[in-house]
Write an enzyme that holds these catalytic residues in place. Structure first.
Site, PDB file in Angstrom:
ATOM      1  N   ARG A 120     -37.607  11.876   4.967  1.00 23.67           N
ATOM      2  CA  ARG A 120     -38.704  11.969   4.038  1.00 23.67           C
ATOM      3  C   ARG A 120     -39.015  10.859   3.235  1.00 23.67           C
ATOM      4  O   ARG A 120     -38.161  10.138   2.682  1.00 23.67           O
ATOM      5  CB  ARG A 120     -38.567  13.036   3.170  1.00 23.67           C
ATOM      6  CG  ARG A 120     -39.520  13.702   2.187  1.00 23.67           C
ATOM      7  CD  ARG A 120     -40.644  14.109   3.078  1.00 23.67           C
ATOM      8  NE  ARG A 120     -41.404  15.259   2.283  1.00 23.67           N
ATOM      9  CZ  ARG A 120     -42.734  15.526   2.489  1.00 23.67           C
ATOM     10  NH1 ARG A 120     -43.133  14.915   3.221  1.00 23.67           N
ATOM     11  NH2 ARG A 120     -43.329  16.486   1.619  1.00 23.67           N
ATOM     12  N   THR A 419     -49.815  16.632  11.114  1.00 22.72           N
ATOM     13  CA  THR A 419     -48.280  16.310  11.322  1.00 22.72           C
ATOM     14  C   THR A 419     -48.122  16.500  12.781  1.00 22.72           C
ATOM     15  O   THR A 419     -48.869  16.756  13.685  1.00 22.72           O
ATOM     16  CB  THR A 419     -47.290  17.425  10.748  1.00 22.72           C
ATOM     17  OG1 THR A 419     -47.560  17.083   9.119  1.00 22.72           O
ATOM     18  CG2 THR A 419     -45.802  16.664  10.897  1.00 22.72           C
ATOM     19  N   THR A 437     -44.532  12.986  10.248  1.00 23.06           N
ATOM     20  CA  THR A 437     -45.801  13.148   9.641  1.00 23.06           C
ATOM     21  C   THR A 437     -46.545  11.754   8.823  1.00 23.06           C
ATOM     22  O   THR A 437     -45.565  10.943   8.428  1.00 23.06           O
ATOM     23  CB  THR A 437     -45.866  14.079   8.785  1.00 23.06           C
ATOM     24  OG1 THR A 437     -47.098  14.393   8.307  1.00 23.06           O
ATOM     25  CG2 THR A 437     -45.056  14.029   7.551  1.00 23.06           C
ATOM     26  N   GLU A 439     -48.898  12.937   6.695  1.00 22.67           N
ATOM     27  CA  GLU A 439     -49.359  14.070   5.850  1.00 22.67           C
ATOM     28  C   GLU A 439     -50.790  14.529   6.321  1.00 22.67           C
ATOM     29  O   GLU A 439     -51.059  15.216   6.990  1.00 22.67           O
ATOM     30  CB  GLU A 439     -49.586  13.458   4.234  1.00 22.67           C
ATOM     31  CG  GLU A 439     -49.861  14.453   3.336  1.00 22.67           C
ATOM     32  CD  GLU A 439     -49.350  15.691   3.092  1.00 22.67           C
ATOM     33  OE1 GLU A 439     -49.728  16.612   2.412  1.00 22.67           O
ATOM     34  OE2 GLU A 439     -48.402  15.861   3.805  1.00 22.67           O
ATOM     35  N   ASP A 461     -47.641  15.687  -1.722  1.00 20.44           N
ATOM     36  CA  ASP A 461     -47.155  17.165  -1.591  1.00 20.44           C
ATOM     37  C   ASP A 461     -46.306  17.614  -2.838  1.00 20.44           C
ATOM     38  O   ASP A 461     -45.929  18.470  -3.105  1.00 20.44           O
ATOM     39  CB  ASP A 461     -45.821  16.805  -0.306  1.00 20.44           C
ATOM     40  CG  ASP A 461     -46.393  17.347   0.848  1.00 20.44           C
ATOM     41  OD1 ASP A 461     -47.725  17.541   0.848  1.00 20.44           O
ATOM     42  OD2 ASP A 461     -45.751  17.138   1.835  1.00 20.44           O
ATOM     43  N   SER A 485     -41.109  19.487   1.235  1.00 17.92           N
ATOM     44  CA  SER A 485     -41.874  19.464   2.591  1.00 17.92           C
ATOM     45  C   SER A 485     -41.620  21.028   3.173  1.00 17.92           C
ATOM     46  O   SER A 485     -40.782  21.650   2.948  1.00 17.92           O
ATOM     47  CB  SER A 485     -41.235  18.466   3.658  1.00 17.92           C
ATOM     48  OG  SER A 485     -41.646  18.848   4.885  1.00 17.92           O
TER      49      SER A 485
END
Length: 608
Positions: A120, A419, A437, A439, A461, A485
């Site tokens: 991430r 994504t 992804t 986003e 996010d 996420s």
């Protein structure tokens, strides 16, 4: 690295020749766009493939073919997954790429273990809870998206490197070769790519590097034309030659930082793109998190998912545990959908309150995924009534008190819905489920000049401000923090061996897509491709539940409204892919039949 061994449960056959209860709403796959004169056509696209030697399923035929190429040359599932992901960075650049991040779940056939990589994106080390606050007010969402402010430290190249070093059998240079070739020679533009470009046209034209790449000659690319990305081919070449250090400690990283800190807006444009505070130190400090997966037992199967910073694994597990005590096979379609919707509502209420980056927040993963807590929450579920939304959360630390929801509800914030997901298996039985992804569709809209890839807007996010005044919010920004996420790459084992694996794009609808597809396959006995294709509903602790046309136009809608459900139409939810191990040892790859123009399932040696 934390690993999880599967527990043994009673055998449950998951393949059955069942009628597709909800599949009547299927439409024929979109026809593939023809190539422009003088170009090679793309590989054939099919949502279903069965055979030997391994399997790849993604949204794009060029990307699936890249993975198959690596498998045919002796690579394993991880090698093929990275090759597929790199190709998606060429053909699906608005969904994923090296400017973003993702989550990878891996099954190791030799050891029988499941493990994960959290790749991430992270906030800059200078970020605080007011990252998206100006003069006491949250920055308008659209302004935050198209800015350097929204760009998190990318994790995708580090994920590829970690996966190959830990489980791979090929070098980064070897697995990048198909994608480098694809970027250099070009791919055929289809209707989905053109439509997504049109959706971003106003943004792209304001950033010269984006306009040159995606709006050739100042116009939308024509369906059937060839789009080349020589800058990305050169960037992949640098990664192949110098490794990921060129990204996190070298020239590519310096270009990323320069772009984020001073977004290169066309001087003739009127757009104000806020700068971000990403630094070279942020890139040097980035590390993939190796951690244990979530696990829950369901109908005799072991379901493994992604632990926080993703909420996918905990939320899917809680909903499954809530539904565990009822036999969904025997229910009529309306009652089945009602229970699925209500279990989703309850699980999202808890997800919104409790899940954030575990490096900063105390996330009660064991409680959220426990059967005891789910049983306490399941008492809220009634077949003749609908729960009020947004529903207040329970407390997984005190499950005995969770039959009633107390406190203030935390509604589900918006997450970008574009994504991509890929699922891979090899001839040795290794499996990868990988969701990645940037986003939004098109990410931040900002292409790094000379490098050929878009930067993410993943930091949107985060909650810009607490979702409810006075209620703890585990998803506020922080220094080096990962935003929450919903990505839910999932691997399901039966007696320690792969049964199937799946995942989907779609923002917060990822969780409901994976959950509903799993229920369709396991409980409603749909073949995997039909379980993926069946029309979807998505409830995320909101006053209304979203329905795809196949359910919106169905008599089921009226029966559910009679129970108290409120619906709104959503033309398309998710775009799943999956693989399945058949009893005779063959692999089955499954993808969408029509969503996003249909997906691409391939195997190394098709069965006759």
């Amino acid at each position: 690295m934390a690993l999880q061994r599967p527990s043994a449960h009673r055998k449950l056959p998951v393949l059955a020749a069942a009628a597709a209860l909800l599949a009547g709403a299927l439409t024929a796959p979109a026809a593939a766009a023809g190539p422009s004169p003088g170009t090679a056509p793309p590989p054939p696209k099919s949502p279903l493939a069965v055979g030997y030697g391994g399997a790849v399923s993604s949204v794009d035929p060029d990307a699936s073919a890249a993975g198959i190429e690596i498998l045919r040359k002796g690579g394993n599932a991880v090698d093929a997954a990275v090759a597929t992901a790199a190709a998606l960075g060429v053909t699906e650049p608005y969904s994923a790429g090296i400017g973003g991040g993702g989550f990878l779940v891996h099954y190791d056939a030799r050891t029988g273990t499941v493990s994960t990589l959290d790749g991430r994106e992270r906030a800059p080390l200078s970020a605080d809870k007011d990252l998206f606050v100006e003069k006491g007010k949250p920055v308008p969402f659209a302004d935050a998206v198209t800015s350097g402010l929204s760009v998190g430290t990318p994790g995708t190249p580090a994920t590829w490197d970690a996966a190959l070093r830990t489980w791979g059998s090929r070098s980064l240079a070897q697995v990048l070769a198909p994608a480098r070739r694809l970027a250099r020679d070009g791919f055929t533009v289809d209707a989905t790519f053109r439509n997504q470009t049109a959706d971003n046209q106003a943004r792209f034209k304001d950033f010269p590097a984006s306009a040159r790449l995606f709006l050739p000659g100042g116009r939308l690319p024509e369906v059937g034309s060839t789009l080349k990305n020589p800058d990305l081919a050169r960037t992949y070449g640098l990664l192949a030659e110098q490794g990921t250090d060129v990204f996190y400690r070298g020239a590519v990283g310096r270009d990323i930082v320069r772009t984020v800190r001073k977004p290169p807006v066309d001087p003739a444009a009127h757009r104000v793109a806020r700068p971000g505070d990403l630094t070279e130190k942020d890139l040097r400090a980035y590390a993939v998190r190796k951690q244990a997966p979530t696990r829950t037992a369901y109908r005799g199967l072991d379901v493994y998912g992604m632990a926080p910073s993703s909420s996918g694994g905990t939320t899917v597990a809680e909903a499954l545990n809530i539904l565990e005590n009822g036999d969904l096979r025997k229910l009529d379609a309306a009652t089945y959908l009602h229970r699925y919707v209500e279990a989703s509502r309850i699980a999202f209420a808890d997800r919104n309150r409790w899940v954030g980056d575990p490096a900063f927040e105390r996330v009660p993963v064991a409680g959220l995924t426990s059967q005891r807590y789910a049983d306490a929450r399941a008492c809220l579920l009634k077949d003749d009534a609908v729960l009020t939304s947004p529903l207040a959360p329970g407390d997984p630390r005190r499950p005995q008190s969770s039959c009633t929801s107390r406190g203030t509800a935390a509604p589900t914030p918006y997450e970008g819905e574009n994504t991509t997901h890929l699922t891979v298996a090899d001839k040795w039985g290794n499996v990868v489920a990988y969701t990645l992804t940037i986003e939004q569709t098109g990410g931040s809209g900002i292409t790094v000049p000379g490098r050929g890839f878009l930067l993410n807007n993943e930091l949107t996010d985060f909650s810009f401000v607490p979702v409810s005044p006075g209620v703890p919010d585990p998803n506020l920004p922080g220094p080096g923090k990962r935003p929450r996420s919903s990505m839910s790459p999932t691997i399901v084992l039966d007696h320690g061996r792969p049964a199937f694996a799946l995942g989907s794009p779609g923002g917060a609808t990822i969780i409901t897509t994976v959950l509903q597809t799993l229920l369709n396959h396991v409980d409603r006995r749909m073949p995997l491709v039909e379980a993926i294709a069946a029309p979807r509903a998505s409830q995320r602790n909101a006053a209304v539940t979203e329905l795809e046309p196949g359910l919106w136009n169905s008599p089921l809608r009226g029966r559910l409204e009679a129970k108290g459900h409120v619906f709104k139409a959503n033309p398309e939810i998710g775009a799943a892919t999956g693989i399945q191990r058949l009893p005779d040892g063959r692999w089955l790859a499954a993808a969408e039949t029509s969503r996003r123009g249909g997906g691409s399932a391939m195997v190394v040696r098709p069965a006759r």
